[in-house]
Design an enzyme around this catalytic site. Structure first.
Site, PDB file in Angstrom:
ATOM      1  N   HIS A  64       0.849  -1.205   0.000  1.00  4.55           N
ATOM      2  CA  HIS A  64       0.000   0.000   0.000  1.00  4.55           C
ATOM      3  C   HIS A  64       0.875   1.242   0.000  1.00  4.55           C
ATOM      4  O   HIS A  64       1.962   1.248   0.584  1.00  4.55           O
ATOM      5  CB  HIS A  64      -0.848   0.045   1.271  1.00  4.55           C
ATOM      6  CG  HIS A  64      -2.009  -0.866   1.225  1.00  4.55           C
ATOM      7  ND1 HIS A  64      -3.299  -0.427   1.068  1.00  4.55           N
ATOM      8  CD2 HIS A  64      -2.078  -2.202   1.307  1.00  4.55           C
ATOM      9  CE1 HIS A  64      -4.117  -1.460   1.062  1.00  4.55           C
ATOM     10  NE2 HIS A  64      -3.393  -2.546   1.203  1.00  4.55           N
ATOM     11  N   GLY A 108       0.601  -5.305   1.165  1.00  6.45           N
ATOM     12  CA  GLY A 108      -0.523  -5.503   0.256  1.00  6.45           C
ATOM     13  C   GLY A 108      -0.104  -6.103  -1.083  1.00  6.45           C
ATOM     14  O   GLY A 108      -0.911  -6.758  -1.754  1.00  6.45           O
ATOM     15  N   TYR A 138      -4.463  -6.768  10.073  1.00  5.32           N
ATOM     16  CA  TYR A 138      -4.821  -7.242   8.724  1.00  5.32           C
ATOM     17  C   TYR A 138      -6.244  -7.800   8.741  1.00  5.32           C
ATOM     18  O   TYR A 138      -6.732  -8.226   9.777  1.00  5.32           O
ATOM     19  CB  TYR A 138      -3.800  -8.272   8.213  1.00  5.32           C
ATOM     20  CG  TYR A 138      -3.622  -8.092   6.732  1.00  5.32           C
ATOM     21  CD1 TYR A 138      -2.984  -6.964   6.222  1.00  5.32           C
ATOM     22  CD2 TYR A 138      -4.155  -8.993   5.831  1.00  5.32           C
ATOM     23  CE1 TYR A 138      -2.892  -6.743   4.854  1.00  5.32           C
ATOM     24  CE2 TYR A 138      -4.053  -8.791   4.463  1.00  5.32           C
ATOM     25  CZ  TYR A 138      -3.420  -7.660   3.994  1.00  5.32           C
ATOM     26  OH  TYR A 138      -3.338  -7.437   2.640  1.00  5.32           O
TER      27      TYR A 138
HETATM   28  O1  YXS Z   1      11.701   9.223  -1.114  1.00  7.60           O
HETATM   29  P1  YXS Z   1      11.047   9.060  -2.467  1.00  7.60           P
HETATM   30  O2  YXS Z   1      10.054  10.110  -2.824  1.00  7.60           O
HETATM   31  O3  YXS Z   1      12.031   8.703  -3.560  1.00  7.60           O
HETATM   32  O4  YXS Z   1      10.137   7.706  -2.313  1.00  7.60           O
HETATM   33  C1  YXS Z   1      10.730   6.475  -1.946  1.00  7.60           C
HETATM   34  C2  YXS Z   1       9.823   5.773  -0.957  1.00  7.60           C
HETATM   35  O5  YXS Z   1       9.253   6.643  -0.003  1.00  7.60           O
HETATM   36  C3  YXS Z   1       8.744   5.258  -1.901  1.00  7.60           C
HETATM   37  N1  YXS Z   1       8.041   4.117  -1.314  1.00  7.60           N
HETATM   38  C4  YXS Z   1       6.791   4.162  -0.816  1.00  7.60           C
HETATM   39  N2  YXS Z   1       5.923   5.168  -0.719  1.00  7.60           N
HETATM   40  C5  YXS Z   1       4.726   4.894  -0.164  1.00  7.60           C
HETATM   41  N3  YXS Z   1       4.367   3.669   0.264  1.00  7.60           N
HETATM   42  C6  YXS Z   1       5.208   2.632   0.180  1.00  7.60           C
HETATM   43  N4  YXS Z   1       4.800   1.413   0.591  1.00  7.60           N
HETATM   44  C7  YXS Z   1       6.505   2.852  -0.378  1.00  7.60           C
HETATM   45  N5  YXS Z   1       7.570   2.076  -0.619  1.00  7.60           N
HETATM   46  C8  YXS Z   1       8.500   2.862  -1.178  1.00  7.60           C
HETATM   47  O6  YXS Z   1       9.471   4.847  -3.059  1.00  7.60           O
HETATM   48  C9  YXS Z   1      10.689   5.595  -3.165  1.00  7.60           C
HETATM   49  C10 YXS Z   1      11.844   4.617  -3.257  1.00  7.60           C
HETATM   50  O7  YXS Z   1      11.908   3.913  -2.022  1.00  7.60           O
HETATM   51  P2  YXS Z   1      13.268   3.744  -1.177  1.00  7.60           P
HETATM   52  O8  YXS Z   1      14.155   4.927  -1.344  1.00  7.60           O
HETATM   53  O9  YXS Z   1      12.841   3.371   0.208  1.00  7.60           O
HETATM   54  O10 YXS Z   1      13.919   2.467  -1.929  1.00  7.60           O
HETATM   55  P3  YXS Z   1      14.928   1.416  -1.326  1.00  7.60           P
HETATM   56  O11 YXS Z   1      15.424   0.629  -2.509  1.00  7.60           O
HETATM   57  O12 YXS Z   1      15.947   2.076  -0.432  1.00  7.60           O
HETATM   58  O13 YXS Z   1      14.074   0.442  -0.387  1.00  7.60           O
HETATM   59  C11 YXS Z   1      13.122  -0.415  -0.943  1.00  7.60           C
HETATM   60  C12 YXS Z   1      12.118  -0.902   0.156  1.00  7.60           C
HETATM   61  C13 YXS Z   1      11.054  -1.714  -0.530  1.00  7.60           C
HETATM   62  C14 YXS Z   1      12.912  -1.787   1.141  1.00  7.60           C
HETATM   63  C15 YXS Z   1      11.568   0.338   0.915  1.00  7.60           C
HETATM   64  O14 YXS Z   1      11.058   1.285  -0.052  1.00  7.60           O
HETATM   65  C16 YXS Z   1      10.459  -0.013   1.850  1.00  7.60           C
HETATM   66  O15 YXS Z   1      10.684  -0.495   2.965  1.00  7.60           O
HETATM   67  N6  YXS Z   1       9.203   0.246   1.439  1.00  7.60           N
HETATM   68  C17 YXS Z   1       8.037  -0.036   2.237  1.00  7.60           C
HETATM   69  C18 YXS Z   1       7.716  -1.483   2.226  1.00  7.60           C
HETATM   70  C19 YXS Z   1       6.545  -1.778   3.128  1.00  7.60           C
HETATM   71  O16 YXS Z   1       6.696  -1.746   4.368  1.00  7.60           O
HETATM   72  N7  YXS Z   1       5.366  -1.974   2.567  1.00  7.60           N
HETATM   73  C20 YXS Z   1       4.141  -2.172   3.290  1.00  7.60           C
HETATM   74  C21 YXS Z   1       3.230  -1.017   3.032  1.00  7.60           C
HETATM   75  S1  YXS Z   1       1.790  -1.041   4.083  1.00  7.60           S
HETATM   76  C22 YXS Z   1       0.857  -2.284   3.466  1.00  7.60           C
HETATM   77  O17 YXS Z   1       1.065  -2.787   2.404  1.00  7.60           O
HETATM   78  C23 YXS Z   1      -0.342  -2.788   4.223  1.00  7.60           C
HETATM   79  C24 YXS Z   1      -1.371  -1.920   4.584  1.00  7.60           C
HETATM   80  S2  YXS Z   1       0.117  -4.103   5.290  1.00  7.60           S
HETATM   81  O18 YXS Z   1       1.444  -3.821   5.888  1.00  7.60           O
HETATM   82  O19 YXS Z   1      -0.918  -4.197   6.319  1.00  7.60           O
HETATM   83  O20 YXS Z   1       0.148  -5.271   4.434  1.00  7.60           O
END
Ligand code: YXS
Length: 259
Positions: A64, A108, A138
């Site tokens: 998400h 998600g 969830y």
């Molecule tokens: O800083 P900029 O503008 O370049 O943006 C960055 C990140 O902020 C953005 N981004 C996201 N923005 C909103 N929501 C997200 N889920 C998200 N993920 C990433 O993308 C740009 C590049 O990310 P960056 O700099 O962190 O890349 P990286 O290569 O250093 O790291 C990659 C990840 C995937 C390890 C890291 O981006 C990350 O931890 N992302 C979030 C992963 C996550 O926790 N997803 C769960 C989201 S919540 C959800 O899905 C549910 C509701 S639940 O958890 O209940 O299932």
């Protein structure tokens, strides 16, 4: 901007998630475009759909868009939100939806992938189910998507620890149908889709629908459902939920107090 690129060739629809700057996180616009592409494929009677990211992507889907999650009070995973509509559309799509996965899959994104009918991945794939890390309760339909694919203890470990399940394990526990090298994954996936297309679309459609009904879960007493919803509500109205989302945005570890 097209956050999703779609094309239909030889009865196979391809939807490519195309928001790589934000790692294909599931914001409203990307979801709407994906829903639209699926509607078009349904109208065109596609016999299979491939859902993928750009070739070589390091992240298939980052889950998400955390910036669109409500900070407190509202259910972040309510029945009517576009994400839930998309999952239901993938599950009910009248032809198989095949996920071609490279790179990390988060939150998600895991639910979206597991809602597809067949998953093909490369050795760069990992699945991380994040709600416990963010303080998100969830929802039951989402949990059911995991239970009907994997063993219960694996589902629990995945959700309780929020640790990545790497490609080999994902194959072993039944998340992935096939683990294929990067060089071969496109050919492999489209050959599999073509094989499906050569079969009777009506038979495939009805088999998919039956499997959906047969695996939809057991009937639940109304009281049990109300109890689940009440306990979920307590979590998304809690200080810990606010802390989880705030900590993510501030790029720090959350400090959960159990309140
Ligand atoms: O800083 P900029 O503008 O370049 O943006 C960055 C990140 O902020 C953005 N981004 C996201 N923005 C909103 N929501 C997200 N889920 C998200 N993920 C990433 O993308 C740009 C590049 O990310 P960056 O700099 O962190 O890349 P990286 O290569 O250093 O790291 C990659 C990840 C995937 C390890 C890291 O981006 C990350 O931890 N992302 C979030 C992963 C996550 O926790 N997803 C769960 C989201 S919540 C959800 O899905 C549910 C509701 S639940 O958890 O209940 O299932």
């Amino acid at each position: 901007m097209a956050l999703v690129v779609s094309k239909l060739e030889k009865s196979i629809g391809t939807i490519t998630l195309n928001h790589h700057e934000k790692l294909n996180c599931l914001n409203r616009e990307l979801i709407t475009q994906t829903i639209q592409a699926l509607h078009e494929f349904e109208r065109a009677k596609a016999k299979a759909v491939v859902l993928r990211a750009m070739p070589g992507a390091k992240v298939w889907c980052a889950g998400h868009d955390v910036n669109e999650l409500p900070l407190a009070g509202d259910d972040p995973l309510g029945y009517t939100i576009p994400f839930e509509q998309l999952l239901r559309q993938v599950i009910a799509f009248p032809a198989p939806v095949i996920a071609l996965i490279e790179g990390g899959v988060w939150g998600g994104g895991c639910d979206l992938a597991l809602s597809c009918d067949i998953l093909i991945g490369t050795n760069t794939v990992s699945f991380t189910m994040t709600p416990a890390k963010l303080g998100i309760p969830y929802n039951a339909s989402g949990l059911n998507h995991f239970i009907r694919v994997m063993g219960l203890h694996k589902v629990k470990e995945m959700l309780f620890t929020a640790q990545p399940v790497p490609a080999e394990d994902a194959l072993r526990v039944g998340i992935l149908n096939h683990l294929v090298s990067r060089d071969e994954v496109d050919t492999f996936t489209y050959e599999l889709a073509s094989r499906i297309c050569r079969n009777s679309p009506l038979a495939v459609q009805v088999i998919k629908a039956q499997l959906r009904f047969l695996t939809q879960g057991h009937l639940m007493p109304v009281e049990a459902f109300e109890e689940i919803e009440a306990t979920r509500r307590r979590v998304y109205q809690s200080a810990d939920y606010r802390e989880g989302i705030t900590a993510f945005k501030e790029k720090r570890a959350p400090e959960f107090k159990g309140q």
